[in-house]
Design a protein around this motif. Structure first.
Motif, short mmCIF file in Angstrom:
data_model
loop_
_atom_site.label_atom_id
_atom_site.label_comp_id
_atom_site.label_asym_id
_atom_site.label_seq_id
_atom_site.Cartn_x
_atom_site.Cartn_y
_atom_site.Cartn_z
N SER A 1 30.31 80.17 78.64
CA SER A 1 29.18 79.57 79.38
C SER A 1 28.55 78.48 78.52
CB SER A 1 28.12 80.64 79.69
OG SER A 1 28.69 81.68 80.45
N SER A 2 28.23 77.35 79.14
CA SER A 2 27.64 76.25 78.38
C SER A 2 26.58 75.54 79.22
CB SER A 2 28.71 75.26 77.95
OG SER A 2 29.30 74.65 79.09
N PHE A 3 25.59 75.01 78.51
CA PHE A 3 24.51 74.23 79.14
C PHE A 3 24.29 72.97 78.31
CE2 PHE A 3 23.48 78.59 80.43
CZ PHE A 3 23.33 78.42 81.80
N SER A 4 23.95 71.89 78.99
CA SER A 4 23.65 70.64 78.27
C SER A 4 22.41 70.00 78.89
CB SER A 4 24.83 69.67 78.34
OG SER A 4 25.08 69.30 79.68
N THR A 5 21.69 69.27 78.05
CA THR A 5 20.48 68.58 78.52
C THR A 5 20.38 67.23 77.80
OG1 THR A 5 18.09 68.76 78.81
CG2 THR A 5 18.97 69.64 76.79
N LEU A 6 19.80 66.25 78.48
CA LEU A 6 19.60 64.92 77.91
C LEU A 6 18.30 64.87 77.12
CD1 LEU A 6 20.57 62.82 81.05
CD2 LEU A 6 22.03 63.28 79.10
N PHE A 7 18.23 63.94 76.19
CA PHE A 7 16.99 63.76 75.42
C PHE A 7 16.67 62.27 75.35
CE2 PHE A 7 20.50 63.81 72.37
CZ PHE A 7 20.27 62.67 71.63
N PRO A 8 15.37 61.92 75.24
CA PRO A 8 14.99 60.49 75.18
C PRO A 8 15.44 59.84 73.87
CG PRO A 8 13.06 61.89 74.92
CD PRO A 8 14.18 62.80 75.25
N GLN A 9 15.51 58.53 73.89
CA GLN A 9 16.05 57.79 72.75
C GLN A 9 15.17 57.92 71.50
OE1 GLN A 9 16.82 53.69 73.63
NE2 GLN A 9 18.09 53.36 71.82
N TYR A 10 13.84 58.03 71.70
CA TYR A 10 12.94 58.12 70.53
C TYR A 10 13.07 59.45 69.79
CZ TYR A 10 9.85 60.85 73.61
OH TYR A 10 9.32 61.80 74.47
N ARG A 11 13.76 60.45 70.39
CA ARG A 11 13.96 61.73 69.71
C ARG A 11 15.27 61.77 68.91
NH1 ARG A 11 10.42 65.42 68.64
NH2 ARG A 11 11.73 67.19 69.16
N GLU A 12 16.05 60.71 69.01
CA GLU A 12 17.38 60.70 68.40
C GLU A 12 17.34 60.89 66.88
OE1 GLU A 12 20.94 57.47 67.93
OE2 GLU A 12 19.97 57.59 69.90
N LYS A 13 16.47 60.14 66.22
CA LYS A 13 16.38 60.19 64.75
C LYS A 13 15.91 61.58 64.29
CE LYS A 13 14.42 57.67 60.84
NZ LYS A 13 13.44 56.65 60.40
N TYR A 14 14.90 62.12 64.98
CA TYR A 14 14.37 63.44 64.59
C TYR A 14 15.42 64.53 64.78
CZ TYR A 14 11.45 67.63 64.62
OH TYR A 14 10.92 68.87 64.36
N LEU A 15 16.16 64.48 65.91
CA LEU A 15 17.18 65.50 66.18
C LEU A 15 18.32 65.44 65.17
CD1 LEU A 15 17.30 65.31 70.08
CD2 LEU A 15 16.45 67.21 68.73
N GLN A 16 18.66 64.23 64.72
CA GLN A 16 19.69 64.10 63.69
C GLN A 16 19.28 64.79 62.39
OE1 GLN A 16 20.39 59.74 63.96
NE2 GLN A 16 22.53 60.26 63.60
N GLU A 17 18.00 64.68 62.06
CA GLU A 17 17.49 65.28 60.81
C GLU A 17 17.46 66.81 60.89
OE1 GLU A 17 13.68 63.53 60.23
OE2 GLU A 17 14.46 61.53 59.79
N VAL A 18 17.05 67.37 62.05
CA VAL A 18 16.84 68.83 62.15
C VAL A 18 18.04 69.56 62.74
CG1 VAL A 18 14.35 68.48 62.39
CG2 VAL A 18 15.74 68.69 64.45
N TRP A 19 19.11 68.84 63.10
CA TRP A 19 20.24 69.50 63.76
C TRP A 19 20.89 70.58 62.90
CZ3 TRP A 19 20.64 69.89 68.61
CH2 TRP A 19 21.81 70.36 69.21
N PRO A 20 21.03 70.41 61.58
CA PRO A 20 21.58 71.51 60.76
C PRO A 20 20.76 72.80 60.86
CG PRO A 20 21.55 69.46 59.51
CD PRO A 20 20.82 69.20 60.77
N THR A 21 19.44 72.67 60.96
CA THR A 21 18.56 73.85 61.10
C THR A 21 18.84 74.55 62.43
OG1 THR A 21 16.88 72.56 59.95
CG2 THR A 21 16.16 74.62 60.93
N VAL A 22 18.99 73.77 63.50
CA VAL A 22 19.27 74.34 64.84
C VAL A 22 20.63 75.02 64.83
CG1 VAL A 22 19.58 73.76 67.28
CG2 VAL A 22 17.85 72.56 65.96
N LYS A 23 21.59 74.38 64.19
CA LYS A 23 22.95 74.93 64.16
C LYS A 23 22.99 76.27 63.44
CE LYS A 23 27.43 72.68 64.07
NZ LYS A 23 28.16 71.46 63.68
N SER A 24 22.30 76.35 62.30
CA SER A 24 22.29 77.61 61.53
C SER A 24 21.55 78.71 62.27
CB SER A 24 21.65 77.37 60.17
OG SER A 24 20.31 76.94 60.32
#
Length: 388
Positions: free
Chosen positions: A61-84
């Motif tokens: 089962s999988s779900f995906s969602t879009l995010f605004p462009q201004y969140r791109e930089k922040y999500l790149q920084e915190v993605w390792p935390t989300v992954k773990s």
């Protein structure tokens, strides 16, 4: 013969109906022995045990969602935390910067079937500008979330912005008070309000937000009601009673709105307005059109110099105004008038005292015999008048 057969069949049908048991609603709702057990708390959410589902998930089962462009930089920084954080529950996640989307999906290590829904809520909160350290709390079983859409509740953009500001309050004071009373995390961002907390708190937050945006009740009044409910919860005697008599009832007041000034309609005329003179017409009228290029440039330069001189004079006047001392307030000279009044009053009082003192002295020096003798004689003044 046919009539007899019909009667026989009807009798048989009636007999079958009478023999069948009647169906009634809720036939399985029988009292259970554990219904009245006081030791069982039916509202507690038990923590998931991986031993309940050892085989894992059958399908991905999988779900995906879009995010605004201004969140791109922040999500790149915190993605390792989300992954773990998702790896602990056996959920994989992917950040696609080309499409601008986040995807979560189950793996063979996934045991909890509901964790994929929690992971979906996590990426939704991250796309709604919720900080990562707060959004990860949604993976707990006791924490739920609700995203309230408020953009389509009001037509006017100005009213929407004003009412959204009512919800936030000065220095976010209203929002902090709501967070404390409801026990929920609230974030107002754009056309949505993201809330995290218990089911009870989320229900209260949704009601407060919708009432505020629809202009039904100001959040401050909701805060007052919630504070009173908190106090009433402490009293065990009022646990099974209706609290409506204790809670305040707010009536909506009709505030007078500003009258919109309507422009007076001009009388309709079928003829168009007169044509305005063009720049060439104005030059022809002033005679500038026939001037040589040298004279034109000299005239424009002179106009520029005049404007510049006027501007410098004004700036000089403004600079000098700072050095002009302010006029001191003049005190009214009321002292001299008061002194004159006091002197006059003192003179009058002294005259009166002197007069009284003279009368008193005369009365003391009068001889009784002389007074009686003179009283019988006519006064000289009177006699003189009579003679004349």
């Amino acid at each position: 013969m046919n009539v007899g057969m019909e009667e026989y069949e009807n009798n048989n049908n009636n007999g079958d109906i009478s023999q069948k048991p009647k169906k009634h609603k809720g036939k399985h709702d029988k009292p259970k022995p554990w219904d009245d057990d006081p030791n069982i708390d039916r509202w507690t959410i038990e923590k998931f045990d991986p031993s309940w589902n050892e085989s894992g998930m059958l399908e991905v089962s999988s779900f995906s969602t879009l995010f605004p462009q201004y969140r791109e930089k922040y999500l790149q920084e915190v993605w390792p935390t989300v992954k773990s954080a998702l790896k602990e529950y056996g959920v994989s996640c992917e950040l696609n910067l080309v499409e601008g989307s986040m995807t979560v999906s189950t793996t063979r290590k996934t045991r909890d079937p509901y964790i994929i829904i929690k992971a979906r809520e996590l990426i939704r909160l991250l796309s709604r500008s919720v900080p990562v350290h707060q959004a990860i709390k949604i993976l707990d079983d006791e924490v739920q979330c609700d995203i309230i859409k408020i953009g389509n509740l009001v037509r006017s953009k100005e009213r929407f912005v004003k009412r959204r500001q009512h919800l936030v309050g000065p220095n976010s004071s209203t929002l902090k008070a709501l967070e404390i009373l409801t026990g929920c995390y609230i974030l107002v961002q754009g056309n949505t309000v993201a809330a995290m907390g218990s089911f009870k708190g989320l229900k209260q937050v949704r009601r407060i937000v919708e009432d505020c945006i629809q202009n039904k009740m100001h959040p401050v009044y909701h805060i007052k009601v919630l504070m009173m409910k908190k106090e009433l919860e402490k009293d065990p005697a009022l646990a099974n009673e209706n609290w409506d008599r204790f809670l305040p009832k707010f009536k909506k007041k009709n505030v007078q709105q500003k009258k919109v000034k309507t422009k007076e309609k001009k009388p309709y005329t079928p003829f168009p307005p007169p044509q305005q003179p063009s720049k060439i017409d104005e030059q022809l009228e002033s005679g500038e059109f026939f001037m040589s290029q040298k004279k034109k440039s000299a005239k424009t330069w002179q106009e520029k110099q005049d404007k510049q001189a006027q501007k410098t004079a004004e700036n000089k006047r403004k600079r000098e105004a700072a050095f002009i001392p302010p006029e001191e307030p003049r005190k009214q000279d009321t002292k001299s008038e008061d002194d004159n009044k006091d002197v006059a009053a003192m003179a009058m009082s002294l005259k009166k005292k002197a007069k009284d003192f003279g009368k008193q002295k005369l009365s003391e020096n009068i001889n009784a015999e002389a007074y009686i003798a003179t009283a019988g004689e006519p006064s000289k003044k009177k006699s003189k008048r009579r003679e004349t």
